[in-house]
Design a protein around this motif. Structure first.
Motif, PDB file in Angstrom:
ATOM      1  N   LYS A   6       0.732  -1.401   0.058  1.00  0.00           N
ATOM      2  CA  LYS A   6      -0.273   0.037  -0.342  1.00  0.00           C
ATOM      3  C   LYS A   6       0.836   1.042   0.285  1.00  0.00           C
ATOM      4  N   LEU A   7       1.451   1.089   0.714  1.00  0.00           N
ATOM      5  CA  LEU A   7       3.263   2.368   0.515  1.00  0.00           C
ATOM      6  C   LEU A   7       3.186   2.885  -0.363  1.00  0.00           C
ATOM      7  N   ALA A   8       3.864   1.775  -1.127  1.00  0.00           N
ATOM      8  CA  ALA A   8       3.996   1.675  -2.425  1.00  0.00           C
ATOM      9  C   ALA A   8       2.999   1.742  -4.048  1.00  0.00           C
ATOM     10  N   GLU A   9       1.586   2.152  -3.469  1.00  0.00           N
ATOM     11  CA  GLU A   9       0.709   2.250  -3.935  1.00  0.00           C
ATOM     12  C   GLU A   9       0.372   0.880  -5.135  1.00  0.00           C
ATOM     13  N   GLY A  10       0.971   0.269  -4.821  1.00  0.00           N
ATOM     14  CA  GLY A  10       0.049  -0.985  -5.691  1.00  0.00           C
ATOM     15  C   GLY A  10      -0.756  -1.581  -4.833  1.00  0.00           C
ATOM     16  N   LYS A  11      -1.141  -2.394  -5.780  1.00  0.00           N
ATOM     17  CA  LYS A  11      -2.494  -3.099  -5.530  1.00  0.00           C
ATOM     18  C   LYS A  11      -2.271  -4.609  -5.075  1.00  0.00           C
ATOM     19  N   PRO A  12      -2.671  -5.031  -3.499  1.00  0.00           N
ATOM     20  CA  PRO A  12      -2.646  -6.344  -3.673  1.00  0.00           C
ATOM     21  C   PRO A  12      -4.116  -6.869  -4.271  1.00  0.00           C
ATOM     22  N   VAL A  13      -3.745  -8.610  -4.001  1.00  0.00           N
ATOM     23  CA  VAL A  13      -3.839  -9.134  -4.736  1.00  0.00           C
ATOM     24  C   VAL A  13      -3.817 -10.545  -3.948  1.00  0.00           C
ATOM     25  N   ILE A  14      -5.178 -10.981  -3.370  1.00  0.00           N
ATOM     26  CA  ILE A  14      -5.119 -11.773  -1.877  1.00  0.00           C
ATOM     27  C   ILE A  14      -5.303 -13.063  -2.595  1.00  0.00           C
ATOM     28  N   ILE A  15      -4.915 -14.086  -2.758  1.00  0.00           N
ATOM     29  CA  ILE A  15      -4.944 -15.783  -2.789  1.00  0.00           C
ATOM     30  C   ILE A  15      -5.517 -15.798  -1.507  1.00  0.00           C
ATOM     31  N   GLU A  16      -6.745 -17.022  -1.110  1.00  0.00           N
ATOM     32  CA  GLU A  16      -6.824 -17.598   0.585  1.00  0.00           C
ATOM     33  C   GLU A  16      -6.179 -18.334   0.020  1.00  0.00           C
ATOM     34  N   ALA A  17      -6.272 -18.888   1.574  1.00  0.00           N
ATOM     35  CA  ALA A  17      -4.792 -20.666   1.291  1.00  0.00           C
ATOM     36  C   ALA A  17      -5.800 -21.114   2.078  1.00  0.00           C
ATOM     37  N   GLY A  18      -6.773 -22.028   2.707  1.00  0.00           N
ATOM     38  CA  GLY A  18      -7.269 -22.757   3.622  1.00  0.00           C
ATOM     39  C   GLY A  18      -7.098 -23.946   4.625  1.00  0.00           C
ATOM     40  N   LEU A  19      -7.177 -23.576   5.633  1.00  0.00           N
ATOM     41  CA  LEU A  19      -6.759 -24.483   7.141  1.00  0.00           C
ATOM     42  C   LEU A  19      -6.192 -26.095   6.188  1.00  0.00           C
ATOM     43  N   ASP A  20      -7.873 -26.236   5.224  1.00  0.00           N
ATOM     44  CA  ASP A  20      -7.802 -27.475   4.293  1.00  0.00           C
ATOM     45  C   ASP A  20      -6.354 -27.999   3.647  1.00  0.00           C
ATOM     46  N   ASN A  21      -5.871 -27.143   3.043  1.00  0.00           N
ATOM     47  CA  ASN A  21      -4.731 -26.712   2.151  1.00  0.00           C
ATOM     48  C   ASN A  21      -3.253 -27.133   2.911  1.00  0.00           C
ATOM     49  N   ASP A  22      -3.674 -27.008   4.263  1.00  0.00           N
ATOM     50  CA  ASP A  22      -2.090 -26.512   5.192  1.00  0.00           C
ATOM     51  C   ASP A  22      -2.489 -24.793   5.332  1.00  0.00           C
ATOM     52  N   PHE A  23      -2.537 -24.654   4.812  1.00  0.00           N
ATOM     53  CA  PHE A  23      -2.419 -22.965   4.258  1.00  0.00           C
ATOM     54  C   PHE A  23      -1.504 -22.457   3.051  1.00  0.00           C
ATOM     55  N   LYS A  24      -1.906 -23.472   2.358  1.00  0.00           N
ATOM     56  CA  LYS A  24      -0.893 -23.186   0.787  1.00  0.00           C
ATOM     57  C   LYS A  24      -1.392 -22.934  -0.216  1.00  0.00           C
ATOM     58  N   THR A  74      -1.502 -22.972  -4.227  1.00  0.00           N
ATOM     59  CA  THR A  74      -1.064 -23.371  -5.446  1.00  0.00           C
ATOM     60  C   THR A  74      -0.642 -23.082  -6.378  1.00  0.00           C
ATOM     61  N   ALA A  75       0.243 -23.629  -6.958  1.00  0.00           N
ATOM     62  CA  ALA A  75       0.709 -23.211  -9.037  1.00  0.00           C
ATOM     63  C   ALA A  75      -1.085 -23.174 -10.113  1.00  0.00           C
ATOM     64  N   GLU A  76      -1.937 -23.768 -10.033  1.00  0.00           N
ATOM     65  CA  GLU A  76      -3.064 -23.366  -9.985  1.00  0.00           C
ATOM     66  C   GLU A  76      -4.476 -21.809  -9.762  1.00  0.00           C
ATOM     67  N   GLN A  77      -4.012 -21.431  -8.622  1.00  0.00           N
ATOM     68  CA  GLN A  77      -4.700 -20.477  -7.826  1.00  0.00           C
ATOM     69  C   GLN A  77      -3.781 -19.325  -8.317  1.00  0.00           C
ATOM     70  N   ILE A  78      -2.495 -19.607  -8.329  1.00  0.00           N
ATOM     71  CA  ILE A  78      -1.435 -18.299  -8.579  1.00  0.00           C
ATOM     72  C   ILE A  78      -2.056 -17.799 -10.614  1.00  0.00           C
ATOM     73  N   LYS A  79      -1.858 -19.091 -10.822  1.00  0.00           N
ATOM     74  CA  LYS A  79      -2.014 -18.663 -11.987  1.00  0.00           C
ATOM     75  C   LYS A  79      -3.428 -18.194 -12.789  1.00  0.00           C
ATOM     76  N   LYS A  80      -3.997 -18.389 -12.094  1.00  0.00           N
ATOM     77  CA  LYS A  80      -5.746 -17.563 -11.890  1.00  0.00           C
ATOM     78  C   LYS A  80      -5.672 -16.086 -11.578  1.00  0.00           C
ATOM     79  N   ALA A  81      -4.488 -15.750 -11.291  1.00  0.00           N
ATOM     80  CA  ALA A  81      -4.630 -14.459 -10.696  1.00  0.00           C
ATOM     81  C   ALA A  81      -3.587 -13.293 -10.952  1.00  0.00           C
TER      82      ALA A  81
END
Length: 397
Positions: A133-151, A153-160
């Motif tokens: 935010k200080l750099a005036e960039g736009k954060p794009v958040i990908i959620e990783a839940g408990l069921d995936n050990d909070f990690k 996936t490569a597929e989630q990153i590709k979609k973002a």
């Protein structure tokens, strides 16, 4: 008329620091508060490191150094990266800073223009979002839940990924979850990012040595993205040197030069005595911190055993760092002593006031249904803390 810059209006206070402050205020009133809010090892800095600092003072190593750290220190960090990670860096690719947080800020400010998108997997460390935010960039958040050990996936990153994506930043081992990415998981991510040469990767590896399952894996090991990886590391966690404020990055040389230029206008080189201490630290065999890691593993097991006895609290099995990050949403909507729990912020305040245990709301890490609890304290204090937490939560109805 009081008027702050707009960037300050968008900036949030660090909730880890805020909770620690509230805990200190209670402690100052004579309350026995057990603080599980800060990410700080409760071990002393190794004696050989302290001796190196004392020697630096005695030998008057007290003058300005190179902005990026003195040459021999940067060479020692490069050797450490080769020894522990089999990565080839030159001293000109290393920038030593006043804590890993400054290293992260240097890199983000050097790379991100207003409107650029930065992919951040959640849960994330509290300062990632605010620095973007200080750099005036736009954060794009990908959620990783408990069921995936909070990690994620490569597929989630590709979609973002979009044409505006400039950077992805993550930690492994992770703060706040203690999760760590395997070599196979990192390779899958690297293979996706290899197709996007304009995207850079910030790999926060500050918890590298606090790993309970084996060898640390860095995404920088993969040749198809190696020239776009910025490694963030430092001495705070692995060598119990939080107050020394010594972090560093290893990056493509053009990025390192840009960060040197920026740091030269903000802080210049970090403390010369701290640099000498860090030099001795990075030359240590990682086996010399094994006792600390074994202690954290034992504490993790104590905490997981106690959480298993708290109805409604769900958690993963963290493989590194020194945190647990339980799902506490089962307690939302419940009340005790006239106080209703609507979210994680309410729950943390309830635990502080009712159990005198300080935790950090998951909202600070991008995941509001969770709270972070550090187990960087003694076995006895941990047992007492989680007994208090269990008793306080049992009062909610």
């Amino acid at each position: 008329m009081e008027r702050l810059a707009k960037r300050m209006q968008a900036l949030s206070e660090s909730q880890t620091i805020a909770m620690a402050r509230k805990a200190r205020e209670l402690s100052g009133q004579g309350v026995d508060v057990i603080s599980l809010s800060l990410g700080e090892p409760d071990f002393n800095t190794p004696e050989v490191v302290k001796e190196a600092a004392r020697k630096a003072i005695e030998e008057n190593f007290t003058f300005y150094t190179h902005v990026s750290g003195y040459q021999e220190l940067r060479e020692a960090i490069a050797r450490k990266l080769k020894r522990d990670n089999n990565l080839d860096f030159k001293a000109t690719q290393i920038v030593v800073s006043t804590g890993a947080k400054q290293s992260i800020a240097n890199a983000v400010l050097a790379l991100v223009d207003p409107g650029d998108e930065v992919i951040i997997p959640a849960p994330y460390w509290v300062s990632y979002l605010e620095i973007v935010k200080l750099a005036e960039g736009k954060p794009v958040i990908i959620e990783a839940g408990l069921d995936n050990d909070f990690k994620v996936t490569a597929e989630q990153i590709k979609k973002a990924i979009t044409p505006k994506t400039r950077l992805i930043m993550f930690s492994s081992p992770c703060n706040p979850t203690g999760s760590l990415y395997s070599k196979e998981e990192l390779k899958a991510i690297a293979d996706v990012l290899a197709d996007y040469p304009e995207i850079y990767i910030m790999s926060d590896e500050i918890y590298e040595y606090i790993n309970f399952v084996g060898k640390h894996e860095s995404i920088a090991q993969f040749e198809n993205v190696r020239d776009r990886v910025i490694i963030i590391n430092g001495c705070s966690k692995g060598y119990s040197m939080t107050g020394w404020r010594l972090g560093y990055m290893a990056a493509p040389e053009w990025i390192a030069k840009a960060c040197d230029k920026m740091q030269g206008q903000i802080t210049s080189g970090t403390c010369s005595i701290g640099q000498k201490a860090a030099h001795r630290a990075v030359e240590m065999d990682p086996k010399e911190v094994k006792e600390m890691v074994d202690t954290f593993r034992k504490r993790r097991d104590i905490v997981l055993d106690m959480i298993a006895k708290i109805p409604g609290m769900k958690v993963n099995n963290p493989q590194g760092a020194f945190y647990v990050f339980p799902d506490v949403s089962a307690f939302y909507g419940k009340s005790a002593n006239g106080k209703k729990i609507n979210d994680g912020n309410d729950l943390c305040m309830y635990l502080l006031e009712e159990a005198h245990v300080a935790a950090v709301p998951g909202e600070a890490f991008g995941t509001p249904d969770y709270i972070r609890l550090s187990y960087a304290t003694s076995d006895e204090r941990l047992k007492e803390a989680f007994t208090r937490v269990k008793d306080a939560l049992a009062k909610l109805a």
